[in-house]
Structure formats: structure tokens, C-alpha cells
Design a protein around this motif. Structure first.
Motif, PDB file in Angstrom:
ATOM      1  N   THR A  80       0.912  -1.204  -0.024  1.00  0.00           N
ATOM      2  CA  THR A  80       0.236   0.057   0.010  1.00  0.00           C
ATOM      3  C   THR A  80       0.925   1.213  -0.160  1.00  0.00           C
ATOM      4  O   THR A  80       1.844   1.363   0.836  1.00  0.00           O
ATOM      5  N   ILE A  81       0.639   2.262  -0.649  1.00  0.00           N
ATOM      6  CA  ILE A  81       1.131   3.530  -0.919  1.00  0.00           C
ATOM      7  C   ILE A  81       0.390   4.358   0.029  1.00  0.00           C
ATOM      8  O   ILE A  81      -0.776   4.594  -0.389  1.00  0.00           O
ATOM      9  N   ALA A  82       0.904   5.275   0.836  1.00  0.00           N
ATOM     10  CA  ALA A  82       0.333   6.334   1.563  1.00  0.00           C
ATOM     11  C   ALA A  82       1.178   7.890   0.913  1.00  0.00           C
ATOM     12  O   ALA A  82       2.432   7.848   0.944  1.00  0.00           O
ATOM     13  N   ILE A  93      -3.669  13.285   3.276  1.00  0.00           N
ATOM     14  CA  ILE A  93      -3.316  11.917   3.111  1.00  0.00           C
ATOM     15  C   ILE A  93      -3.965  11.163   2.111  1.00  0.00           C
ATOM     16  O   ILE A  93      -5.178  11.183   2.330  1.00  0.00           O
ATOM     17  N   TRP A  94      -3.333  10.396   1.234  1.00  0.00           N
ATOM     18  CA  TRP A  94      -4.394   9.476   0.190  1.00  0.00           C
ATOM     19  C   TRP A  94      -3.419   8.303   0.445  1.00  0.00           C
ATOM     20  O   TRP A  94      -2.338   7.995   0.516  1.00  0.00           O
ATOM     21  N   VAL A  95      -4.425   7.002   0.149  1.00  0.00           N
ATOM     22  CA  VAL A  95      -3.932   5.650   0.159  1.00  0.00           C
ATOM     23  C   VAL A  95      -4.298   5.064  -1.021  1.00  0.00           C
ATOM     24  O   VAL A  95      -5.254   5.337  -1.576  1.00  0.00           O
ATOM     25  N   GLY A 101      -4.391   1.696  -8.872  1.00  0.00           N
ATOM     26  CA  GLY A 101      -6.048   1.656  -8.505  1.00  0.00           C
ATOM     27  C   GLY A 101      -6.236   2.873  -8.021  1.00  0.00           C
ATOM     28  O   GLY A 101      -5.727   3.957  -8.141  1.00  0.00           O
ATOM     29  N   GLN A 102      -7.411   3.147  -7.599  1.00  0.00           N
ATOM     30  CA  GLN A 102      -7.885   4.355  -7.156  1.00  0.00           C
ATOM     31  C   GLN A 102      -7.596   4.964  -5.687  1.00  0.00           C
ATOM     32  O   GLN A 102      -7.679   4.146  -4.888  1.00  0.00           O
ATOM     33  N   PRO A 103      -6.953   5.932  -5.594  1.00  0.00           N
ATOM     34  CA  PRO A 103      -6.540   6.436  -4.651  1.00  0.00           C
ATOM     35  C   PRO A 103      -8.063   6.940  -3.581  1.00  0.00           C
ATOM     36  O   PRO A 103      -8.731   7.508  -4.074  1.00  0.00           O
ATOM     37  N   PHE A 385       0.761   6.093 -10.659  1.00  0.00           N
ATOM     38  CA  PHE A 385      -0.001   7.171 -10.275  1.00  0.00           C
ATOM     39  C   PHE A 385       0.537   8.275 -11.114  1.00  0.00           C
ATOM     40  O   PHE A 385       1.738   8.574 -11.142  1.00  0.00           O
ATOM     41  N   ALA A 386      -0.297   9.009 -11.854  1.00  0.00           N
ATOM     42  CA  ALA A 386       0.059   9.969 -12.878  1.00  0.00           C
ATOM     43  C   ALA A 386      -0.509  11.134 -12.131  1.00  0.00           C
ATOM     44  O   ALA A 386      -1.628  11.549 -11.626  1.00  0.00           O
TER      45      ALA A 386
END
Length: 662
Positions: A80-82, A93-95, A101-103, A385-386
Motif C-alpha cells: 500500500t502507498i500512502a 493523506i491519500w492511500v 488503483g483508485q486513491p 499514479f500520474a
């Protein structure tokens, strides 16, 4: 000294209780707030227009609305990316899954900068202050955003620098809580307890804890561009000196962060001790020696160890403000080819054992923030992620060109030049904005610069100089502006402008100088010391009087200031800055200057800017002033950015009579 981009009551009403860091009576930077008798422009919440997509030249709002990932970290299992992202108008903060995938947004109205995973991966740790006052509280949040707790509440006068987590979930950090105005080392727990471990005389920072929990790496500030390195025994609280060069030969040991071997027997770091650039180095605890692994002609940064037994080492090299990523077998040093990445600056995080995953966050002149996931064993990878360019055509964005010129005393100067598409030369050369970085030990680098791209699209060149004193160009270069040599770096701006004009690349008669923080001082100084050098100035939260600025500097700055500028408590330096501060020569400024400042600024008090505004206006020199009530040292909030930069653009285009570009 990093002196570096709606009413406050309204903003506070929108914040959750845990994020209201300070009481309403707090003062900042030693003064009692803004002088409201001074005429100033303030954000009024008026509607913002952005123009249609595909319409050129594009409105400045589209450049400011372009956004992407900020600080990003992988969960301990690599799944998982935070990351922080300001798409809502404030950084939150987004994960998202590391596979793409969808943040999902998990914080709201916090203004958080960097999420940090707890060692067990069950929580995200973050800090939040009040409107940029740099006195944060610590909080923990579950990755699903369902549960949030206050770990350490904010406290008035308590500046903090987070260090690292231990395997047991405790953490180390630096704090000014003792009330002595210096940073001491503390150990905290997630249940809110905190223990003072080491008292400091000036400024210590906790950096990293060994995997076995026995040791912490601690640094001591020695000017902005250097530090001393220690090893702290967390049981005995004794500190062992690893590297403490004489001040005249001071060096940095923090260029690349710190990475421990799995067995806690050694750690990797980057240092320019006894050399010009930061070399990839390894410290062995048992032997007590530092060994050099790689020594390129560029600073090694962003060191990460990957895989079982730290099989892979990843790092970047900073070449003139552009990063290059390297993966190497940590046993034999062989290089592993890496997927091609966009040009710019990188940050790294590697997690996972069997299949180590390397996260690379890219911020470059053509992208406001992408996230790439790379297989550390093979170097293969893909973007997950772009960033969003808000309808701008990426093919219209301009890459910076590295240029070098000799100063009048023979020192080679460097900078990044953005030229409009199809720019002419000689008599047809474009007007220019000199955009001076803060620090003074900052570096102009190939980040996404929305305001720069806006001006270039409208036919105005932008030059981002690295005058003497900048980092990234060698250890010696970063010391050339110290103390009595301060004005040499100011003079560099004039020499660079004349050199660029002599080459026919810019119109030297239509040149403005802009800067924030220390860069704001540079604007004030160059217009006072060299009155005929620039046609206009833009000074954001800059120093006007070094005597008062150094006296009331926040704890975040005092440790660096004594080396960089001298100890203002000594008569020698008080006398020097009484003479050599812009406010003493402000009556020599004859061109219009746009000033701005945040009321909540804890680094440079708003009084500094107010003094310059009143002085210029008293001499009938145009000095428009933008006052931001709910900001500190720079503009964090999108609403304030949209207001300020539109006003700045109008001022620049009026003063330089710039064309409208394509």
C-alpha cells in the motif's frame, strides 16, 4: 536559514479540534502580529476564473491547479502507498494499492505534509500545525481512515522534528519543549508519553533507529549546509562522536538519509567530508570506521536498502538539479539497469523482502508528481499514479537549460534558464524574471514550477540562479557566501544578468528579480546595493533587517544562523548587520517592488516586510503589499496561491510590458 511558496478565524473554524494546534493569543516571530494600519491586499474569497481547456496562453489558475503526489511511502509489506496530495486545495493523506488503483482520501482539513507508516503497518503517523506556525501536534490514523487519535498534542513554543520509529512502536524526535529555545532529543510512545533523552546546547536532530532498537543516529546542526554525526546509545543515553570536523572544514552527513543493515551492524549514508560531493558511505559500528562505497562527481542522495540481507542498494545522484537513479548489487557493486523515468527530482522508498519493491516519486519540469513502482531485483517498473496537468498540454511545457557564467571575481556560477518557445536573441530577446531560491543553501532544481511555466508561456524568460552559497555544486561552493561574504552572492545576480544579456539570451533592460524567504532578502539587497540592476522586484516574506531577524529567529533557524551569518549577540556582528541590512539602504531602491507576507510566519516576522513597505512608500516608490492572514512561511493553501500569483503576474506583466506569448 530556510527563510523560503480567507481570514484566519474562518480557516480555524473548518479545522477538526485535533488540528487546532495553538491558542488564539499566540504570537509569532517575536512580534505581536500584523500592523493592520498598513494598506494591503488580502484574499477576499472572490470567484476565480480559469479559462477553457486548450485555450492559450492559459490562465495562471490552470498551472496552479496542476497537481500530483507529494511525499510518498510504502507500507512495510510493500502493498500500500500512502502519499500527500493537495488536489483538494490543502495537502492531505491519500492511500492506494502499490499495484495501482483508485486513491482514497483519509485525512481532511489537516494540511499534512508527509505520512509515515508505523512499523507494524497498522497506522499512518503524521504531524499538523496551525496555518504554518511550525509547532505541530502528532496524530495517528488507520489506513482506512476509520480511526484517528492524537498522539502528542501541539504546545505553544514546541517546535518538533520527527526522527524515526523503533520496532516496538516508540519513536524519537527533536523538540524545543524544554523552553530553552534549542532542539533536544525525546523518545515518545503512541500512548502519548514522552521522555527527554539528551539535552542540547543549540540544535540536535534524531534521524534513525537501528533495527535492534539499541542505537539512534543523531546530527547536530553546523550551519545550513553541514552537521556533526553522533551515535546515541538509547539505553545509556551516551553519545559517541562519529564525525565532527572543524567548523572551517564543516561537512554534511545527511545528504542521502540513513539506512541500517538488517543486523544493525552498520548503516549507509552520504557525506561530503573531505571531498566536494556527497559519497555513498558505510559506517561499521564494531570497527568505528567510515568506508566509501561510491564517490561520483555529484551528491549521492535518497539512499535505500532493498531485499533480504540488504541485497540491493538504491540511490540517486544530483547532477545540476536533475536526478539519476541507480540500483546496485550490494555485494559486488554491479549496476542493475533501471526503467527510464521522466526528468526531474526523485524520492525513494523500498519495502518487501522476497520481492523488494522500490517506490519512486518523480517531480519534474513536465510532471507535478508521479509514482512509479520498480522491481528492485530487475529494474523493471511502471507508473502507478500520474499527476494531473489541469488541461495543460505537456508538449507546451519548457525544459530548463543548465547555464554557467563567470562572476567578476572568477567564481563560476550556475543556474537553470527557461526560455519561451521561439524566443529571439539580441534585440529580440525576451524579458526575464530572476527567481532566487531560499536558504541561502537551497538549490534551483528541475521541479515542476507552475508559475515559471506560466510566465514562459506568455513570452517571459525565467532564470533560476544558483549563486555562491547554493548546495549541489560542491562543498566549497556552498560556503562562499558565509558571513562577511554575504554581499558577494547578491552581486552574483547582477553578474549573471549581465552575462545572459551579453549572450543575447535576455533583454537586460526588462529584468525583474523575485525571491521568497532568503530569496526575498536577496531581492531587497540587490535592489538597494545595485539600484540600476533590475527594473522591478518581488519580495516574498524576506529579511529586511538582519539585526532583528537574527534576534527573533525561531528555534528552527538559530542553530544554523550562527555559522551562516555570525552570532548577533556579539558586537562585531551586530555592527556589521546594522550597516549591511537592506533596510539601512532602502532609500536607494528606486524601482517598484511587490511585497507579501504571511501573518503566521514563525521564521521571518511580518514586521520585516512592513518596514520595507513603509520605507519605500515614504520615498514615493510604488510598494504594493499582499498580506495573507492564514499562512506562515509560504503559501500552502490553493485559495491563497490563486489569489497571490494572479496579483504577482499582473504586477510583473505591467512592469516588464511582456508580450502575451503564443
Amino acid at each position: 536559514m530556510i527563510r523560503t511558496s480567507l481570514l484566519a478565524a474562518t480557516a480555524l473554524a473548518l479545522l477538526p479540534a485535533t488540528a487546532q494546534a495553538q491558542d488564539d493569543e499566540e504570537t509569532f516571530g517575536g512580534a505581536k502580529g500584523a500592523d493592520l494600519s498598513i494598506e494591503a491586499m488580502e484574499p477576499d474569497g472572490s470567484e476565480v476564473t480559469i479559462g477553457r481547456a486548450g485555450q492559450y496562453p492559459a490562465d495562471i489558475a490552470r498551472y496552479l491547479l496542476a497537481s500530483g503526489a507529494g511525499a510518498a511511502n510504502l507500507s512495510p509489506d510493500g502493498e500500500t502507498i500512502a502519499f500527500s496530495w493537495n488536489v483538494t486545495g490543502e495537502s492531505e493523506i491519500w492511500v492506494m494499492p502499490a499495484s495501482g488503483g483508485q486513491p482514497q482520501q483519509v485525512t481532511f482539513k489537516t494540511g499534512v505534509r508527509a505520512p509515515i507508516w508505523t512499523p507494524d503497518g497498522t497506522s499512518l503517523f503524521y504531524s499538523a500545525d496551525r496555518d504554518g506556525n511550525e509547532q505541530p501536534g502528532y496524530f495517528a490514523l488507520t489506513p482506512d481512515g476509520q480511526s484517528e487519535t492524537e498522539v502528542l498534542p501541539a504546545a505553544r513554543g514546541d517546535f518538533r522534528i520527527f526522527g524515526d520509529f523503533a520496532a516496538d512502536g516508540s519513536f524519537i524526535y527533536a523538540s524545543t519543549a524544554r523552553g530553552a529555545g534549542v532542539f533536544d532529543i525525546y523518545r515518545g510512545t503512541m500512548d502519548g508519553t514522552s521522555e527527554l533523552i539528551v539535552e542540547s546546547e543549540l540544535g540536535l536532530a534524531a534521524r534513525s533507529i537501528s533495527p535492534d532498537g539499541k542505537y539512534a543516529i543523531v546530527t547536530e546542526t553546523v550551519g545550513e549546509d553541514a552537521d556533526n554525526l553522533y551515535l546515541l546509545d538509547l539505553a545509556t543515553k551516551e553519545m559517541k562522536t562519529i564525525s565532527k570536523p572543524p567548523v572551517e572544514d564543516r561537512a554534511s552527513h545527511t545528504l542521502g538519509g540513513f539506512e541500517w543493515s538488517d543486523d544493525s551492524a552498520a548503516f549507509y549514508f552520504s557525506t561530503n567530508k573531505d571531498r566536494e560531493f556527497g559519497a555513498l558511505s558505510r559506517y561499521e559500528l564494531a570497527e568505528g570506521v567510515v568506508a566509501t562505497a561510491f564517490e561520483p562527481e555529484a551528491d549521492v542522495e535518497n539512499i535505500e536498502l532493498c531485499g533480504i540481507d540488504s541485497a540491493i542498494i538504491a540511490y540517486t545522484e544530483n547532477h545540476n538539479g536533475f536526478d539519476r537513479l541507480f540500483l546496485r548489487n550490494n555485494e559486488n557493486g554491479e549496476e542493475i539497469p533501471v526503467v527510464a523515468l521522466p526528468e526531474g527530482k526523485f524520492s525513494l522508498d523500498c519495502e518487501g523482502d522476497e520481492v523488494p519493491k522500490l517506490l519512486v516519486r518523480v517531480n519534474g519540469w513536465k510532471t507535478p508528481g508521479e509514482i512509479w513502482m520498480i522491481d528492485a531485483l530487475t529494474g523493471a517498473g511502471e507508473r502507478v499514479f500520474a499527476g494531473n496537468l489541469a488541461g495543460l498540454d505537456p508538449n507546451r511545457l519548457i525544459a530548463p537549460k543548465v547555464v554557467r557564467y563567470k562572476a567578476r571575481d572568477g567564481v563560476e556560477l550556475q543556474g537553470l534558464l527557461y526560455l519561451p518557445a521561439g524566443a529571439g536573441t539580441g534585440e529580440d530577446a525576451p524579458p526575464v524574471i530572476f527567481d532566487v531560491h531560499g536558504g541561502p543553501s537551497g538549490q534551483s532544481q528541475a521541479y515542476f514550477e507552475p508559475v515559471t511555466q506560466y510566465h514562459v508561456a506568455r513570452g517571459v524568460a525565467v532564470f533560476r540562479p544558483n549563486v555562491r552559497g547554493s548546495t549541489g555544486l560542491g562543498r566549497t561552493y556552498s560556503t562562499l557566501d558565509d558571513r562577511e561574504n554575504r554581499l558577494d552572492s547578491v552581486r552574483d545576480l547582477v553578474d549573471l544578468k549581465e552575462a545572459l544579456a551579453a549572450d543575447g539570451l535576455i533583454d537586460g533592460d526588462r529584468a525583474a528579480v523575485k525571491g521568497g524567504s532568503y530569496g526575498g532578502y536577496a531581492v531587497n539587497a540587490v535592489l538597494a546595493e545595485f539600484p540600476d540592476s533590475f527594473a522591478a522586484g518581488i519580495s516574498l516574506f524576506g529579511v529586511a533587517d538582519w539585526v532583528t531577524a537574527l534576534e527573533i529567529a525561531s528555534p528552527s533557524l538559530k542553530a544554523a544562523d550562527r555559522i551562516e551569518y555570525g552570532d548577533i549577540s556579539e558586537a562585531k556582528w551586530r555592527e556589521y548587520y546594522t550597516v549591511n541590512s537592506p533596510i539601512r539602504k532602502a532609500d536607494q531602491i528606486t524601482v517598484p517592488v511587490l511585497f507579501s507576507h504571511g501573518v503566521m510566519d514563525p521564521r521571518i516576522d511580518i514586521m520585516e516586510t512592513e518596514t520595507m513597505v513603509k520605507t519605500l512608500r515614504g520615498n514615493d516608490v510604488p510598494a504594493p503589499f499582499i498580506r495573507i492572514p492564514d499562512e506562515g512561511h509560504g503559501w500552502r493553501k490553493l485559495s491563497n496561491q490563486l489569489f497571490y500569483y494572479r496579483k504577482e503576474a499582473e504586477f510583473i506583466e505591467q512592469q516588464l510590458a511582456a508580450s502575451q506569448g503564443e
